[in-house]
Design a protein around this motif. Structure first.
Motif, mmCIF file in Angstrom:
data_model
loop_
_atom_site.group_PDB
_atom_site.id
_atom_site.type_symbol
_atom_site.label_atom_id
_atom_site.label_comp_id
_atom_site.label_asym_id
_atom_site.label_seq_id
_atom_site.Cartn_x
_atom_site.Cartn_y
_atom_site.Cartn_z
ATOM 1 N N ILE A 151 0.255 -1.552 0.084
ATOM 2 C CA ILE A 151 -0.787 0.054 -0.086
ATOM 3 C C ILE A 151 0.351 1.310 -0.151
ATOM 4 O O ILE A 151 1.022 1.995 -0.895
ATOM 5 C CB ILE A 151 -0.563 -0.483 1.431
ATOM 6 N N ARG A 152 1.702 1.470 0.811
ATOM 7 C CA ARG A 152 2.883 2.803 0.776
ATOM 8 C C ARG A 152 3.065 2.213 0.047
ATOM 9 O O ARG A 152 3.374 3.927 -0.962
ATOM 10 C CB ARG A 152 3.878 1.982 2.492
ATOM 11 N N LEU A 153 4.241 1.515 -0.876
ATOM 12 C CA LEU A 153 4.734 2.157 -2.146
ATOM 13 C C LEU A 153 4.060 2.254 -3.181
ATOM 14 O O LEU A 153 4.262 2.688 -4.387
ATOM 15 C CB LEU A 153 5.720 0.481 -2.562
ATOM 16 N N GLY A 154 2.790 1.860 -3.004
ATOM 17 C CA GLY A 154 2.089 1.993 -4.280
ATOM 18 C C GLY A 154 1.159 3.275 -4.603
ATOM 19 O O GLY A 154 1.161 4.174 -5.244
ATOM 20 N N LEU A 155 1.168 4.050 -3.218
ATOM 21 C CA LEU A 155 0.223 5.048 -2.661
ATOM 22 C C LEU A 155 1.782 6.423 -2.934
ATOM 23 O O LEU A 155 0.880 7.292 -3.587
ATOM 24 C CB LEU A 155 -0.141 5.589 -1.203
ATOM 25 N N GLY A 156 2.941 5.799 -2.789
ATOM 26 C CA GLY A 156 3.965 6.870 -2.288
ATOM 27 C C GLY A 156 3.961 8.527 -1.823
ATOM 28 O O GLY A 156 3.344 8.077 -1.241
ATOM 29 N N ALA A 190 -3.257 1.045 -4.192
ATOM 30 C CA ALA A 190 -2.945 1.944 -4.202
ATOM 31 C C ALA A 190 -2.330 2.875 -5.737
ATOM 32 O O ALA A 190 -2.444 4.727 -5.388
ATOM 33 C CB ALA A 190 -1.718 1.660 -3.452
ATOM 34 N N ARG A 191 -1.798 2.595 -6.240
ATOM 35 C CA ARG A 191 -1.181 3.122 -7.625
ATOM 36 C C ARG A 191 -2.731 3.999 -8.084
ATOM 37 O O ARG A 191 -2.750 5.100 -8.497
ATOM 38 C CB ARG A 191 -0.782 1.984 -8.698
ATOM 39 N N ALA A 192 -3.883 3.550 -8.246
ATOM 40 C CA ALA A 192 -4.591 3.657 -9.479
ATOM 41 C C ALA A 192 -5.674 4.335 -8.317
ATOM 42 O O ALA A 192 -5.936 5.701 -8.918
ATOM 43 C CB ALA A 192 -6.375 2.646 -9.755
ATOM 44 N N MET A 193 -5.467 5.115 -7.156
ATOM 45 C CA MET A 193 -5.679 5.836 -5.950
ATOM 46 C C MET A 193 -4.888 7.082 -6.157
ATOM 47 O O MET A 193 -5.612 8.328 -6.349
ATOM 48 C CB MET A 193 -6.044 5.508 -5.163
ATOM 49 N N ARG A 194 -3.879 6.749 -5.784
ATOM 50 C CA ARG A 194 -2.492 8.149 -6.636
ATOM 51 C C ARG A 194 -2.847 8.847 -7.618
ATOM 52 O O ARG A 194 -2.969 10.077 -7.576
ATOM 53 C CB ARG A 194 -1.161 7.530 -6.482
ATOM 54 N N ASP A 195 -3.116 7.884 -8.446
ATOM 55 C CA ASP A 195 -3.139 8.969 -9.757
ATOM 56 C C ASP A 195 -4.529 9.525 -9.527
ATOM 57 O O ASP A 195 -4.473 10.329 -10.679
ATOM 58 C CB ASP A 195 -3.307 7.571 -10.870
ATOM 59 N N ALA A 202 -0.202 11.738 -13.012
ATOM 60 C CA ALA A 202 0.341 10.488 -13.272
ATOM 61 C C ALA A 202 0.328 10.680 -14.557
ATOM 62 O O ALA A 202 1.039 10.257 -15.642
ATOM 63 C CB ALA A 202 -1.474 9.930 -13.159
ATOM 64 N N HIS A 203 0.226 12.140 -15.322
ATOM 65 C CA HIS A 203 0.542 12.189 -16.750
ATOM 66 C C HIS A 203 1.731 13.140 -16.807
ATOM 67 O O HIS A 203 2.653 12.344 -17.556
ATOM 68 C CB HIS A 203 -0.997 13.967 -16.949
#
Length: 479
Positions: A151-156, A190-195, A202-203
């Motif tokens: 989760i932490r790596l996915g969110l950054g 997590a990556r999708a939420m971050r973007d 994300a761009h």
């Protein structure tokens, strides 16, 4: 419950199941003699014991890293034991790979709180870190170290201070869903939420990956011609779709196809070539044929293509990002705009949970448009823990066509991969749904102790349709 109590209880449960006198070399035989329920209990008790031990290990790893900082020089903890870094020392202590040791150090460091500064006892306490929900959940045993790290790596890290609350909310939501999500789904969610929280970022990341794209050929020392791709986002999705379209019968794709496609699938299934050899031959066939390739001959009746989904509100304003139908990979909104110019689009009206509202017909088999609607809503196989994408799935009728006089309606349909579709039909599982609520998976009646499972939408799609709406906060600043 204290840490010592948890460890002791887990160890006692294992001893009760396996016996006090069992030797390590006899463990497999002892477990083989247990009942199914006892075997599952051994796995559960072992997992609880490992979680407790891992928590102690990562805490030690964090302290070792803090005491081995560069500022400590040769007097640092790791350096005094002949190691350059804390990771190297932990590798020696645990016998783990470098990547695993680095992960434990990273998690351990996240558990540490800043030490008080001498003489500043009256200073205002700093605001809780955005990842405080992750730290608290790890310490409380609600997530594993691997889940916390994913989760932490996915969110950054939040790009600005003003976005920290959004990051904390996303972390809290993913923690709440961690028990029902696989590690890969937590990471992708997590990556999708971050973007979605940071579409500009994300761009930027999309363009950076695009700039790193590369392909090279070389000859190794044995004279073998080798190649290496580094894909950008769109190129990677296209390559995956091309391979999936050609190799789906070998990888557990749908069975309900027309007679010509079934014959081709049977021929491919009995082909003596490995999947890697088939993929290589396909790549060269496409390379040779180029723009003149007969797509139906190469790929079958479903031609390869990447379908993107973008959420658009009632006013026509698009979401900051889009996602692929297969794999639910987030892409910048600009990519979707470009695709619409080239390929057009098919509108699907949905509610806040992603349930399509404007399609549904009474046919025995789901129509292509209904399949698109199911893919938009489900994102792939809905069976717990399954990661099969939508193109590998079959449409299952929640209401049996004959027994329940069911309708081929998307509200009463769900995507399942071939394996889980067959498992459901042949082993007594049932799926139910009340209105537009979540689907509920009921285990066979012969499995006592197994509770029904509510099939939550994929984490990435939950954020796409309804935004990041966390559960009530469990963590409050103490200062």
């Amino acid at each position: 419950m204290t840490f010592a109590t948890e460890i002791t209880d887990s160890a006692a449960a294992l001893i009760a199941l396996l016996g006090e006198g069992v030797e390590p070399c006899d463990l497999a035989g002892r477990v083989w003699g247990l009942s199914d329920a006892e075997t599952v209990a051994v796995a559960e008790a072992s997992a609880a014991l490992i979680r407790g031990a891992e928590l102690a290990q990562v805490a030690a790893a964090g302290v070792i890293a803090a005491r081995s900082a560069r500022e400590a020089g040769q007097s640092g903890l790791a350096q005094s034991r002949g190691h350059r870094t804390a990771v190297s020392l932990l590798q020696e202590l645990t016998g783990s790979a470098k990547a695993d040791a680095a992960r434990k150090v990273r998690i351990g460091e996240s558990l540490l709180t800043p030490a008080p500064v001498p003489g500043e006892a009256d200073a205002v306490a700093p605001a809780p870190a955005w990842d405080a929900p992750l730290t608290a959940a790890l310490v409380a045993g609600r997530v594993t170290a691997g889940q916390q790290d994913a989760i932490r790596l996915g969110l950054g890290e939040p790009p600005t201070e003003s976005m920290r609350d959004g990051w904390a909310d996303a972390a809290e939501q993913l923690v709440a869903e961690s028990q029902a999500r696989s590690l890969e789904e937590l990471r992708n969610g997590a990556r999708a939420m971050r973007d979605r929280l940071d579409p500009d970022g994300a761009h930027r990341r999309f363009l950076e990956r695009h700039e790193r794209r590369s392909f090279r050929l070389w000859t190794d020392a044995d004279g073998n011609r080798r190649g290496s791709f580094l894909f950008d986002d769109e190129g990677g999705l296209l390559a995956e779709t091309v391979l999936a379209s050609a190799l789906r019968p070998r990888r557990g794709g749908p069975r309900f196809v027309d007679s010509a496609e079934r014959a081709r699938a049977d021929e491919l299934s009995t082909d003596e070539r490995t999947n890697d050899q088939l993929a290589y031959d396909l790549f060269l066939d496409v390379l040779r044929a180029g723009a003149l390739a007969d797509a139906e001959t190469v790929f079958g009746t479903r031609q390869a293509g990447v379908r993107l989904v973008q959420v658009v509100d009632a006013s026509g304003a698009g979401d900051g990002v889009a996602h692929s139908e297969d794999g639910v990979v987030t892409l910048p909104a600009q990519v979707a705009d470009q695709r619409m110019c080239d390929s057009g689009y098919l509108p699907v009206t949905v509610d806040a949970c992603g349930n399509p509202l404007d399609v549904g017909r009474e046919h025995r088999l789901f129509t292509p448009r209904q399949r698109i609607a199911l893919a938009v809503r489900d994102g792939g196989c809905r069976w717990p823990g399954c990661d099969r994408p939508a193109s590998y799935c079959e449409s299952h009728h929640v209401d049996e066509w004959k027994r329940d006089r069911g309708r081929t309606d998307i509200d009463r349909g769900i995507l399942l991969c071939r394996f889980h579709h067959m498992n459901l039909h042949h082993h007594g599982w049932r799926l139910t749904r009340s209105g537009k609520d979540d689907f509920v998976l009921h285990p066979p009646g012969s499995r006592p102790g197994c509770a029904a499972v509510r099939l939550r939408p994929r984490a990435a799609l939950t954020a796409a349709w309804a935004g990041i709406d966390p559960p009530p906060r469990r963590f409050r600043p103490t200062g």
